[in-house]
Design an enzyme around this catalytic site. Structure first.
Site, PDB file in Angstrom:
ATOM      1  N   ASP A   1       0.214  -7.598   1.404  1.00 53.29           N
ATOM      2  CA  ASP A   1       0.627  -6.199   1.582  1.00 53.29           C
ATOM      3  C   ASP A   1       2.143  -6.062   1.617  1.00 53.29           C
ATOM      4  O   ASP A   1       2.708  -5.389   2.489  1.00 53.29           O
ATOM      5  CB  ASP A   1       0.012  -5.592   2.841  1.00 53.29           C
ATOM      6  CG  ASP A   1       0.178  -4.072   2.874  1.00 53.29           C
ATOM      7  OD1 ASP A   1       0.243  -3.466   1.792  1.00 53.29           O
ATOM      8  OD2 ASP A   1       0.257  -3.501   3.981  1.00 53.29           O
TER       9      ASP A   1
ATOM     10  N   HIS B   1       0.813  -1.217   0.000  1.00 52.14           N
ATOM     11  CA  HIS B   1       0.000   0.000   0.000  1.00 52.14           C
ATOM     12  C   HIS B   1       0.849   1.271   0.000  1.00 52.14           C
ATOM     13  O   HIS B   1       0.349   2.351  -0.301  1.00 52.14           O
ATOM     14  CB  HIS B   1      -0.990   0.002   1.177  1.00 52.14           C
ATOM     15  CG  HIS B   1      -0.398   0.264   2.522  1.00 52.14           C
ATOM     16  ND1 HIS B   1      -0.119  -0.742   3.427  1.00 52.14           N
ATOM     17  CD2 HIS B   1      -0.040   1.417   3.144  1.00 52.14           C
ATOM     18  CE1 HIS B   1       0.360  -0.217   4.538  1.00 52.14           C
ATOM     19  NE2 HIS B   1       0.439   1.098   4.391  1.00 52.14           N
TER      20      HIS B   1
ATOM     21  N   GLY C   1       3.214   6.486   8.224  1.00 48.09           N
ATOM     22  CA  GLY C   1       4.574   6.671   7.715  1.00 48.09           C
ATOM     23  C   GLY C   1       5.508   5.552   8.141  1.00 48.09           C
ATOM     24  O   GLY C   1       6.547   5.336   7.530  1.00 48.09           O
ATOM     25  N   ASN C   2       5.145   4.818   9.217  1.00 51.52           N
ATOM     26  CA  ASN C   2       5.926   3.659   9.649  1.00 51.52           C
ATOM     27  C   ASN C   2       5.691   2.438   8.746  1.00 51.52           C
ATOM     28  O   ASN C   2       6.444   1.465   8.815  1.00 51.52           O
ATOM     29  CB  ASN C   2       5.574   3.246  11.082  1.00 51.52           C
ATOM     30  CG  ASN C   2       6.351   4.016  12.127  1.00 51.52           C
ATOM     31  OD1 ASN C   2       5.765   4.671  12.984  1.00 51.52           O
ATOM     32  ND2 ASN C   2       7.671   3.941  12.078  1.00 51.52           N
ATOM     33  N   SER C   3       4.643   2.476   7.937  1.00 48.68           N
ATOM     34  CA  SER C   3       4.324   1.342   7.075  1.00 48.68           C
ATOM     35  C   SER C   3       5.527   0.929   6.238  1.00 48.68           C
ATOM     36  O   SER C   3       6.142   1.750   5.565  1.00 48.68           O
ATOM     37  CB  SER C   3       3.185   1.710   6.120  1.00 48.68           C
ATOM     38  OG  SER C   3       1.959   1.726   6.768  1.00 48.68           O
TER      39      SER C   3
END
Length: 288
Positions: free
Chosen positions: A159, A129, A237-239
């Site tokens: 993902d 994503h 933002g940590n994704s």
């Protein structure tokens, strides 16, 4: 009780109004985050905040082993032309996409981690994503250097995305750890770019809440998935960034968190990471 999950969506680092990519299904694993302004910022050197973690304990040692392998991943979109003719706007004519040469701008930001360096390329894992629907990709290294990146392969269901960039600016590779023996209560660190590149290589600490947790198809919007549950702070933002044990090994890729139950009850400290063994299997299948 059912829970609504929100994505730790990649967000732009600029405060203001705008659009951020994320899923929209009511019970999706990936939910919409507060909108942040887009900013064209394609070349040059990024300014990275000098974050510090000064304790000389094992967490500091683990962080220092991995931090230079963690990057910010920028999802770039081409600018679209707005209808200028009054009649076109009156009758609802949609904006037209500019030519392939149109300028690109940062639509959202996430994180990634380098797992291999080979023949002048660095190979990184992030979330699908984070890179989905991009017109171009750019990474920002821990030192602030901006480098063009490309997608090697993706798995929307899990993902995960594998991307690469040609550069000699990155020298550090983050090793994967064994997830078979992780235990509830075990200390872990999350490293990434919460709220974007201005907070790059930020680190948060916590524990493993559950070594394996099944998320239902209703929760994920797809198949049932097994994830690592942690109370480590995982923010937009940590994704795509790593969940690291105190040996400095990547045991998971941060992906999502529970924000609230279906009845609106607020939830804290319920983050999820894709286990390293699942990530390694994805890499093996993608690199074939």
């Amino acid at each position: 009780m059912k829970h609504s999950l929100i994505v730790v969506a990649a967000v732009s680092a600029i405060v203001g109004g705008g659009v951020v990519y994320s899923g929209t299904q009511p019970n999706s694993w990936f939910q919409r985050e507060p909108a942040i302004e887009k900013k064209a910022n394609v070349t040059g050197q990024a300014t990275i905040a000098k974050t510090s973690y000064k304790s000389q304990d094992t967490a500091t040692t683990a962080y220092n082993k991995v931090k230079d392998a963690v990057v910010t991943v920028q999802n770039m979109k081409r600018e679209t032309a707005q209808p200028t003719d009054g009649f076109a706007a009156l009758f609802g004519q949609k904006p037209k996409q500019n030519s392939p040469n149109a300028a690109v701008q940062t639509a959202s930001e996430g994180s990634g981690v380098v797992y291999k360096i080979d023949n002048g390329y660095v190979y990184m894992i992030t979330n699908n994503h984070v890179v989905a629907n991009s017109d171009a990709l750019q990474i920002i290294t821990a030192s602030g250097e901006k480098i063009k990146a490309t997608i090697v392969g993706t798995d929307q269901q899990k993902d995960l995305a594998l991307i690469k960039a040609k550069t000699d600016a990155i020298k550090t590779v983050a090793p994967f750890g064994d997830t078979k023996n992780i235990q509830s209560g075990q200390p872990v660190l999350a490293i990434g770019s919460p709220l974007g590149s201005q907070y790059a290589t930020s680190v948060t600490s916590g524990i493993i809440s559950a070594p394996r947790r099944d998320l239902t198809s209703q929760q994920t919007g797809g198949n049932t998935e097994q994830v690592i549950q942690t109370d480590t702070a995982i923010n937009p933002g940590n994704s795509g960034g790593p969940l690291v044990d105190l040996n400095g090994q990547v045991i998971g890729i941060n992906s999502s968190k529970v924000a609230a139950s279906d009845n609106g009850t607020s939830v804290e400290g319920m983050g999820f990471a894709i286990p390293a063994d699942v990530v390694q299997s994805f890499i093996k299948n993608t690199e074939k």
